[in-house]
Motif scaffolding. Sequence first.
Motif, PDB file in Angstrom:
ATOM      1  N   HIS A   1       0.856  -1.180   0.000  1.00 23.12           N
ATOM      2  CA  HIS A   1       0.000   0.000   0.000  1.00 23.12           C
ATOM      3  C   HIS A   1       0.897   1.236   0.000  1.00 23.12           C
ATOM      4  N   VAL A   2       0.809   2.037  -1.031  1.00 23.80           N
ATOM      5  CA  VAL A   2       1.635   3.241  -1.129  1.00 23.80           C
ATOM      6  C   VAL A   2       0.964   4.378  -0.381  1.00 23.80           C
ATOM      7  N   ILE A   3       1.744   5.100   0.402  1.00 21.84           N
ATOM      8  CA  ILE A   3       1.265   6.265   1.148  1.00 21.84           C
ATOM      9  C   ILE A   3       2.042   7.469   0.665  1.00 21.84           C
ATOM     10  N   ASP A   4       1.342   8.472   0.173  1.00 20.46           N
ATOM     11  CA  ASP A   4       1.971   9.686  -0.350  1.00 20.46           C
ATOM     12  C   ASP A   4       1.917  10.771   0.712  1.00 20.46           C
ATOM     13  N   LEU A   5       3.079  11.141   1.214  1.00 24.31           N
ATOM     14  CA  LEU A   5       3.190  12.146   2.272  1.00 24.31           C
ATOM     15  C   LEU A   5       3.729  13.467   1.742  1.00 24.31           C
ATOM     16  N   SER A   6       3.692  13.672   0.436  1.00 17.03           N
ATOM     17  CA  SER A   6       4.370  14.812  -0.173  1.00 17.03           C
ATOM     18  C   SER A   6       3.848  16.157   0.320  1.00 17.03           C
ATOM     19  N   ALA A   7       2.615  16.206   0.797  1.00 20.87           N
ATOM     20  CA  ALA A   7       2.059  17.468   1.287  1.00 20.87           C
ATOM     21  C   ALA A   7       2.643  17.881   2.630  1.00 20.87           C
ATOM     22  N   LEU A   8       3.370  16.966   3.270  1.00 20.27           N
ATOM     23  CA  LEU A   8       3.992  17.279   4.557  1.00 20.27           C
ATOM     24  C   LEU A   8       5.303  18.015   4.294  1.00 20.27           C
ATOM     25  N   ARG A   9       5.347  19.299   4.547  1.00 21.34           N
ATOM     26  CA  ARG A   9       6.496  20.119   4.186  1.00 21.34           C
ATOM     27  C   ARG A   9       7.093  20.903   5.351  1.00 21.34           C
ATOM     28  N   THR A  10       6.415  20.939   6.493  1.00 22.30           N
ATOM     29  CA  THR A  10       6.885  21.757   7.612  1.00 22.30           C
ATOM     30  C   THR A  10       8.056  21.074   8.311  1.00 22.30           C
ATOM     31  N   PRO A  11       9.213  21.726   8.379  1.00 26.38           N
ATOM     32  CA  PRO A  11      10.354  21.094   9.051  1.00 26.38           C
ATOM     33  C   PRO A  11      10.042  20.772  10.499  1.00 26.38           C
ATOM     34  N   GLY A  12      10.586  19.673  10.951  1.00 25.78           N
ATOM     35  CA  GLY A  12      10.397  19.268  12.335  1.00 25.78           C
ATOM     36  C   GLY A  12      10.888  17.859  12.559  1.00 25.78           C
ATOM     37  N   LYS A  13      11.016  17.494  13.842  1.00 27.98           N
ATOM     38  CA  LYS A  13      11.406  16.139  14.222  1.00 27.98           C
ATOM     39  C   LYS A  13      10.252  15.472  14.951  1.00 27.98           C
ATOM     40  N   GLY A  14      10.310  14.166  15.044  1.00 23.00           N
ATOM     41  CA  GLY A  14       9.320  13.450  15.834  1.00 23.00           C
ATOM     42  C   GLY A  14       8.021  13.156  15.131  1.00 23.00           C
TER      43      GLY A  14
END
Length: 620
Positions: free
Chosen positions: A84-97
């Motif tokens: 199952h492919v999950i596209d997370l490309s909209a996640l752009r805000t730098p951060g850890k955790g």
Amino acid sequence: MMKRRLIAVLAVASCTAPLRADPPPLVFDLNQLGFLPDSPKRAVFPHMSAEPVKWSVIDATSAVVLSGETQPRPKDAALGYHPHVIDLSALRTPGKGYRLAAGNSTSNPFAISADLYRPLAHDALSYFYHNRAGTPILARFAGGERWARPAGHPEERVTCFAGEDNRGNRWPGCGYTLDVTGGWYDAGDHGKYVVNGGIALWTLLNLHELRQARGGAPVFADGSHPIPEAGNGVSDLLDEARWEMEFLLAMQVPEGARLRVPVGQKTNQRPLVFTDIDGGGMAHHKIADERWTGLPMRPDRDPETRYLYAPSTAATLNLAATAAQCARIWRGIDAAFSARCLEAARRAWAAAERNAQVYAVGDFNGSGGYGDSDVSDEFFWAAAELFATTGEAVFEKALRASPHFAAPVDKEPGWPSVAPLGKITLALIANSQPQKQALIDAADRWSAEARATTYGIPYASDRYAWGSNSNLLNRAIILALAAHWTGEARYRGHVIDVMDYLLGRNPLGRSFVSGYGARPMRNPHHRFWAHQIDPAYPPPPPGALSGGPNNTSSPRSDEPVAPPKGCAPQTCWVDDARSFTTNEVAINWNAPLVWVATWLATSPSASRSSASPSQAPPKS
């Protein structure tokens, strides 16, 4: 959903009792470091169902910051699940955790960072300092006392092997001794090989030349990287490269030397017929132990006698190519060294033309063969480098007469297939549009392969060879060059696909790079980084790349531990020091890791902070 993980764990356990426990298997296959803010971001969720599954990303405060549904792909028969492919490309805000969650499963934390690959670029380059021969490896440069060691093979003045090989051929030796101190140990053993040193050196120098072509400051600027030469006014990348270049120059046969070698014979047959030649200007194929040593073996404790082995046309052309590259790079840095390199390149070219069919044959006890029965690509590569450096008509004529000049790029670079290196130099340095187009055409074919594969990597074959991870990285170099020349984002996306695969987006859920990711490679086949075999020896330092899955030459009869027979291609790998066909490390594998990690850290299309591999990595 966890069935394939259990199978993989049991398969490894059936090969050998584990000597060191790994963290528990991960549920999501994704880059275990994280992602660049502006990059495509994909994960794979192995699942038995063909129906979409809801997923979400939570941040360090447990707030949901992104959500959606998986994109199921057809069941992979070899692995037994639906990816199952999950596209997370909209996640752009730098951060850890950040964590990815689906059903009852949650990933390990990952980061979104513009500087994601900067530490890896430095650690991958440090691999070469760790594997220097002929000099002490000091704790202040190596990252700690556990990786410090005395000089291995100092003052290495050796003569040629004389005696019988494993097939009963009696080699006559030579009448001279060479000082071949220095250079890099090739891989898990203490041999030093010109043909593998050639492509590794060229790759590092090409990274410097690409940066010059882009008009930027040198990568790994002087004083930014922990090596003894830092602070000498020269890029630390070039300082490390020079360590190997000096060794390659030392492997050149003295002028006027007569040698008896097999000519025109391409296999280790018996009897070999030895012919008297003028060997002056040729390069010895390798310097290595007379017999294999066991694991572990600190290089300064190596008890074996060392010998030069016969010169070969392939090694001679590797010297001609890299010395010509050296001559143009150091022209404005160290004119005397540049002139010395160019003289050696010309001598090597003339010697190779005079001795065009001296192949690396002979079956010896203590070193790899690196045999190559077709040196037309080496002639093309060397002519390209000499033409790019001198502009002389004689080298242009040799280029145009080569079958590789107008041929497509049908495979990625490798030590036995170096024609793409010549094409890259002609495109980048001589601005040859036809050669540039041939490389872009290859990138297009590999782009299509990425779209057709389960894990989205630009490699669609089910045949994974020894060192398959480096094959992927060498494709990534050409994809990155296509991005540089065209500005098309899809090529850069496939470079990221390769790094995602190496760092965890693969069916094993493993990072193939030591020290990077939640489940990194820990037990390479290496005679000093042998903690698994003997706790008195160190584990690998961060930044060493495993050779990776191998279903074409593993297992071998002399390999104590190997993946199970019939393994799915991308799972034919064992994190065990005794599996040399899947878990060895090597200079020609780490060099493209340096290239690609540095390119991603400095690519102008990446939105990043001011930090880059030109600066020192953060202190741990």
